[in-house]
Design a protein around this motif. Structure first.
Motif, PDB file in Angstrom:
ATOM      1  N   GLU A 250     -13.103  -9.821   7.273  1.00 40.35           N
ATOM      2  CA  GLU A 250     -11.658  -9.909   7.098  1.00 40.35           C
ATOM      3  C   GLU A 250     -11.177 -11.336   6.994  1.00 40.35           C
ATOM      4  OE1 GLU A 250     -11.113  -8.460  11.596  1.00 40.35           O
ATOM      5  OE2 GLU A 250      -9.224  -8.949  10.606  1.00 40.35           O
TER       6      GLU A 250
ATOM      7  N   TRP B 297      -2.576  -9.890   2.949  1.00 35.55           N
ATOM      8  CA  TRP B 297      -2.716  -8.544   3.507  1.00 35.55           C
ATOM      9  C   TRP B 297      -1.448  -7.738   3.279  1.00 35.55           C
ATOM     10  CZ3 TRP B 297      -7.089  -6.689   6.035  1.00 35.55           C
ATOM     11  CH2 TRP B 297      -8.094  -7.641   6.250  1.00 35.55           C
TER      12      TRP B 297
ATOM     13  N   ARG C 133     -11.219  -4.006  13.021  1.00 37.93           N
ATOM     14  CA  ARG C 133     -10.959  -3.753  11.618  1.00 37.93           C
ATOM     15  C   ARG C 133     -12.270  -3.758  10.844  1.00 37.93           C
ATOM     16  NH1 ARG C 133      -6.005  -6.944   8.977  1.00 37.93           N
ATOM     17  NH2 ARG C 133      -5.087  -6.022  10.862  1.00 37.93           N
TER      18      ARG C 133
ATOM     19  N   HIS D 191       0.851  -4.293   4.600  1.00 36.94           N
ATOM     20  CA  HIS D 191       1.286  -3.852   5.928  1.00 36.94           C
ATOM     21  C   HIS D 191       0.497  -2.652   6.449  1.00 36.94           C
ATOM     22  CE1 HIS D 191       4.522  -6.696   6.201  1.00 36.94           C
ATOM     23  NE2 HIS D 191       4.980  -6.327   5.010  1.00 36.94           N
ATOM     24  N   GLY D 192      -0.253  -2.018   5.563  1.00 32.38           N
ATOM     25  CA  GLY D 192      -1.084  -0.896   5.988  1.00 32.38           C
ATOM     26  C   GLY D 192      -0.434   0.447   5.735  1.00 32.38           C
TER      27      GLY D 192
ATOM     28  N   GLU E  68       0.841  -1.208   0.000  1.00 31.95           N
ATOM     29  CA  GLU E  68       0.000   0.000   0.000  1.00 31.95           C
ATOM     30  C   GLU E  68       0.869   1.248   0.000  1.00 31.95           C
ATOM     31  OE1 GLU E  68      -2.104  -2.723   3.172  1.00 31.95           O
ATOM     32  OE2 GLU E  68      -0.055  -2.104   2.684  1.00 31.95           O
TER      33      GLU E  68
ATOM     34  N   CYS F 280      -2.753   0.227  -3.933  1.00 28.06           N
ATOM     35  CA  CYS F 280      -2.362  -1.112  -3.511  1.00 28.06           C
ATOM     36  C   CYS F 280      -1.850  -1.853  -4.737  1.00 28.06           C
ATOM     37  CB  CYS F 280      -3.537  -1.847  -2.888  1.00 28.06           C
ATOM     38  SG  CYS F 280      -3.179  -3.576  -2.477  1.00 28.06           S
TER      39      CYS F 280
ATOM     40  N   ARG G 247      -9.970  -0.836   7.190  1.00 22.94           N
ATOM     41  CA  ARG G 247      -9.323   0.163   8.033  1.00 22.94           C
ATOM     42  C   ARG G 247      -9.514  -0.211   9.494  1.00 22.94           C
ATOM     43  NH1 ARG G 247     -13.229   5.526   7.315  1.00 22.94           N
ATOM     44  NH2 ARG G 247     -15.114   4.650   8.300  1.00 22.94           N
TER      45      ARG G 247
ATOM     46  N   TYR H  92      -5.076   1.961   7.050  1.00 14.10           N
ATOM     47  CA  TYR H  92      -5.825   1.370   5.944  1.00 14.10           C
ATOM     48  C   TYR H  92      -5.013   0.207   5.365  1.00 14.10           C
ATOM     49  CZ  TYR H  92      -9.296   5.041   6.068  1.00 14.10           C
ATOM     50  OH  TYR H  92     -10.323   5.886   6.465  1.00 14.10           O
ATOM     51  N   TYR H  93      -5.680  -0.925   5.250  1.00 17.39           N
ATOM     52  CA  TYR H  93      -5.039  -2.137   4.765  1.00 17.39           C
ATOM     53  C   TYR H  93      -5.663  -2.575   3.446  1.00 17.39           C
ATOM     54  CZ  TYR H  93      -3.383  -2.674   9.589  1.00 17.39           C
ATOM     55  OH  TYR H  93      -2.800  -2.488  10.808  1.00 17.39           O
ATOM     56  N   CYS H  94      -4.822  -3.062   2.583  1.00 19.90           N
ATOM     57  CA  CYS H  94      -5.268  -3.718   1.368  1.00 19.90           C
ATOM     58  C   CYS H  94      -5.277  -5.226   1.630  1.00 19.90           C
ATOM     59  CB  CYS H  94      -4.314  -3.369   0.237  1.00 19.90           C
ATOM     60  SG  CYS H  94      -4.696  -4.130  -1.341  1.00 19.90           S
TER      61      CYS H  94
ATOM     62  N   TRP I 232     -10.334  -3.028   0.666  1.00 16.84           N
ATOM     63  CA  TRP I 232      -9.688  -2.116   1.602  1.00 16.84           C
ATOM     64  C   TRP I 232     -10.390  -2.234   2.953  1.00 16.84           C
ATOM     65  CZ3 TRP I 232      -5.301   0.583   0.862  1.00 16.84           C
ATOM     66  CH2 TRP I 232      -4.860   0.781  -0.451  1.00 16.84           C
TER      67      TRP I 232
END
Length: 126
Positions: free
Chosen positions: A110, A116, A45, A118-119, A6, A22, A38, A94-96, A36
């Motif tokens: 999730e 995933w 999450r 790392h954000g 990301e 991403c 968060r 925010y994570y992909c 996505w």
């Protein structure tokens, strides 16, 4: 194996915009459900948007509809999250996330996603 990276987070004032990226490294890119999520401090999450990389229809959490837009550039194996009218409540990491599927049209939980990033931190000040 799917590797996700990301970028695009940062600190902005309320009302501003950000575009998160991403980049996915995978030979299976055309069969990925990408999303996505968060996570704000002290909160669980939350999935906010998802799209199937083979020209799927985007899906959004109700809490972000109208302000968040997920899109993709298949030539770059990249999915984007455009965030407009940012609010302090949007502050989060925010994570992909990705999973290999035949199709997806909902954000899902999730646990549906195996891979995933790392954000990237998004901080919105009032």
């Amino acid at each position: 194996q799917v590797h996700l990276v990301e970028s695009g987070g940062g600190s902005v004032q309320a009302g501003g915009s950000l575009r998160l990226s991403c980049a996915a490294s995978a030979f299976t890119y055309s069969r990925l459900c990408m999303a996505w999520f968060r996570q704000a401090p002290g909160k669980e999450r939350e999935g906010v948007a998802a799209i199937y990389t083979n020209y799927g229809t985007p899906d959004y959490a109700d809490s972000v509809k109208g302000r968040f837009t997920i899109s993709q550039d298949n030539a770059k194996n990249t999915v984007y999250l455009q965030i407009n009218s940012l609010k302090p409540d949007d502050t989060a990491v925010y994570y992909c996330a990705a999973s290999i599927r035949s199709y997806c049209n909902t954000v899902s939980g999730e646990y549906e996603y195996k891979y995933w990033g790392h954000g990237t931190q998004v901080t919105v000040s009032s």
